[in-house]
Design a protein around this motif. Structure first.
Motif, PDB file in Angstrom:
ATOM      1  N   ARG A  56     -16.016   4.089  19.815  1.00  0.00           N
ATOM      2  CA  ARG A  56     -16.195   4.423  18.402  1.00  0.00           C
ATOM      3  C   ARG A  56     -16.627   3.205  17.592  1.00  0.00           C
ATOM      4  NH1 ARG A  56     -10.781   6.941  16.632  1.00  0.00           N
ATOM      5  NH2 ARG A  56     -10.123   5.187  17.885  1.00  0.00           N
ATOM      6  N   ALA A  67     -20.046   2.828  15.623  1.00  0.00           N
ATOM      7  CA  ALA A  67     -20.088   2.473  14.203  1.00  0.00           C
ATOM      8  C   ALA A  67     -21.053   1.322  13.985  1.00  0.00           C
ATOM      9  CB  ALA A  67     -18.690   2.098  13.718  1.00  0.00           C
ATOM     10  N   GLN A  93     -14.789   4.607   9.728  1.00  0.00           N
ATOM     11  CA  GLN A  93     -13.829   5.171  10.687  1.00  0.00           C
ATOM     12  C   GLN A  93     -13.829   4.397  12.000  1.00  0.00           C
ATOM     13  OE1 GLN A  93     -14.328   9.323  11.557  1.00  0.00           O
ATOM     14  NE2 GLN A  93     -12.756   9.277  13.126  1.00  0.00           N
ATOM     15  N   GLY A  94     -15.021   4.004  12.473  1.00  0.00           N
ATOM     16  CA  GLY A  94     -15.092   3.372  13.784  1.00  0.00           C
ATOM     17  C   GLY A  94     -14.728   1.907  13.791  1.00  0.00           C
TER      18      GLY A  94
END
Lengths: 110, 483
Positions: B153, B157, B232-233
């Protein structure tokens, strides 16, 4: 031959169109490609079109100064730095995922 | 010469850290974070006490003014707190150890390089300086977002951020190219003077490109799409840094573009700015309601806050500049306070869903209180600083005659209160998942949260902060009018 070439030497307009076409090719590539490396190449084309734009405008608007050339050099250097960071991330991603296809980049969703 | 000393201190600290890291054993690397914090503290002190608020260097390409002075203080403060918040995660002192987030020397120096870029950004008076410093500020952010190499993730990102960042850079630099061609100079003030007059198609194209790039940096709808995935990542301390420092840099770039480069036209673009502000606020708030991941939730909250910032560009500059700077200060403090609690919770439990916060008021009441106060400040509840900041911004839009926009903003504040209360409800009303397992916080993190929470509460109560910002920035506006 050289005389013939000099007679049809491209002017400001032709050069600017070349820059715009290069820029548009880069933008098209960035919007349509799915391979991350192709995306970085497309971004590189866009940045280099912008650098060429500076050189052209320097030549035709203020040939006695070098502001545009300096700017073009900076753009080239920064584009290279950007691609280095991008490629490093692509390599890191390939090691974990075994793919660089961005249509698979959907680990996060809202 | 003395105006560049804070930058030199930060650069020196960054290089000192990189070099020292080579010769250190893993155990002695704990001193790196305090070293970075000390360097930033020294630079803040020099900037606040020693540096004159006006002056120029390098043939006028690097200049100091009161607004740049404030921005530099804010950038360095944001970075200082980010360093303090990163210590637990990077030293592996967390309850649940994050994998693959070592490399302390590189981590802290990357943050410092990014801060230097932002500091040069506000002082730039030339297209080349402006573009180079913008890239120096953002390139380290791409690296930081992808910091956890074994987390797909985080790498994802980073990839999304670097590609959209390159697109934004390409927009900005092509726009700069056209401006250079029209004006025949790379000096920002000279360009602004020579381009005064009727619109030309080429000029409009340049404006569109530069404003689109600015929108990317400031996460203005419709250029906001990178924010949610990147926030988020990225590792949580990096998300905190992105949400405050990158937003502050985006605002600084918007100042350079809208006040210095296009200063003469901005009063005629009020409706355009108002529409973008309304879109940004509304989309950020509506999408935040349905989020479950708290980092993604904070990303949409940050997008909607960017919409509030835009209100400040609507009115006269002498009201807008101090209001935006004050709200930036409030936003940095409030958002960092919220992120301090989120970082702490992720460290202790390894969880980042809003539902995981249930019963936090029983497992750690003080942290729950700090998070609640920070979120209420972001929502704009009266005694807290967020309310005062929003009040100044809303009153500017109202004075400029955009009453519909103030109504939209007020409705949005209410919506935002609803989703911030979702987190508070989990913490205070829902019972804890496993009964009575108190969560502890480390000294450094508790102290940081305490300082930030005091800031959140007091900034709005003591009016001298705003008065001071207002008084110093008036001088900047006078200099802008001459130039």
């Amino acid at each position: 031959m050289t005389e013939l070439l000099a007679r049809f030497a491209p002017g400001l307009q032709e050069w600017l169109v070349l820059c715009a076409v290069l820029y548009a090719i880069g933008l098209y590539g960035l919007l349509t490609r799915r391979n991350a490396i192709a995306l970085l190449m497309a971004a590189e084309i866009m940045l280099n079109a912008a650098a060429l734009n500076f050189v052209v405008l320097n030549r035709f608007t203020s040939p006695q100064l070098v502001d545009g050339h300096v700017m073009a050099l900076f753009v080239v250097v920064l584009a290279a730095a950007e691609i280095v960071v991008g490629m490093a991330i692509v390599v890191a991603l390939y090691r974990i995922r075994n793919t660089v296809d961005i249509s698979h980049m959907n680990y996060m969703k809202g | 010469m003395s105006i560049i000393i804070p930058e030199l201190i930060v650069i020196g600290t960054a290089f000192a850290i990189v070099l020292a890291d080579l010769f250190m054993s893993e155990r002695t690397r704990v001193v790196i974070a305090p070293l970075a914090a000390l360097g930033l503290l020294a630079a803040i002190a020099v900037n606040a006490i020693h540096t004159p608020v006006t002056g120029e260097l390098l043939g006028g390409r690097f200049a100091m003014d009161p607004v740049a002075w404030w921005f530099k203080i804010l950038f360095m403060t944001a970075a200082l707190f980010t360093v303090l918040l990163s210590i637990d995660t990077l030293d592996g002192r967390a309850g649940v150890r994050a994998r693959g987030i070592g490399f302390r020397g590189e981590y802290y120096s990357t943050i410092l390089f990014s801060v230097v870029g932002m500091m040069f950004l506000v002082s730039a008076r030339d297209l080349a300086t402006l573009f180079v410093s913008l890239e120096l500020a953002t390139l380290p952010l791409f690296v930081l977002a992808a910091w956890r190499r074994d987390d797909p993730r985080s790498s994802e990102a980073g990839l999304k951020y670097v590609i959209l960042g390159a697109l934004a850079a390409a927009f900005i630099v092509y726009g700069f190219g056209i401006l250079y061609g029209l004006a025949g100079s790379t000096n920002l003030d000279v360009i602004a003077q020579r381009l005064a007059g009727p619109y030309t198609p080429a000029f409009l194209l340049a404006v569109a490109l530069v404003l689109a790039g600015t929108g990317f940096k400031l996460t203005i709808v419709p250029f906001h799409m990178w924010a949610a995935d990147v926030y988020q990542g990225a590792p949580t301390p990096v998300t905190a840094y992105l949400s405050v420092a990158s937003k502050a840099a985006g605002l600084a770039f918007a100042f350079q573009v809208l006040y210095r480069l296009f200063g003469g036209w901005v009063p005629h673009w009020g409706l355009l700015i108002a529409v973008f502000a309304a879109l940004t606020m509304t989309l950020g708030n509506v999408v935040a309601i349905v989020q479950h991941n708290i980092k993604r939730f904070m990303a949409f909250s940050a997008i909607s806050q960017a919409g509030y910032f835009l209100l400040g560009f609507l009115g006269a500059a002498d009201a807008g500049v101090p209001a935006m700077l004050f709200y930036l200060l409030v936003y940095i403090v409030s958002n960092l306070a919220a992120f301090a609690c989120i970082i702490w919770f992720a460290n202790e439990t390894g969880k980042e869903h809003i539902e995981d916060y249930r019963g936090l008021s029983l497992t750690n009441p003080l942290m729950a209180l700090a998070l609640m106060v920070a979120l209420f400040s972001l929502a704009g509840i009266p005694p807290l600083s967020g309310f005062v900041g929003k009040f100044f911004l809303f009153s500017i839009a109202s004075q400029a005659g955009y009453h519909w926009l103030v109504a939209v903003a007020a409705v949005n504040s209410t919506i935002s209160l609803y989703y911030y209360l979702r987190v508070v409800r989990q913490m205070y009303i829902e019972p804890p998942a496993d009964p009575a397992a108190p969560l502890r916080a480390s000294m450094s993190l508790s102290a940081t949260v305490a300082i930030l929470s005091v800031g959140v509460v007091t900034l709005g109560i003591f009016p001298m902060v705003y008065d001071h910002i207002h008084a110093t920035t008036i001088a900047w506006l006078a200099s802008l009018a001459q130039g």
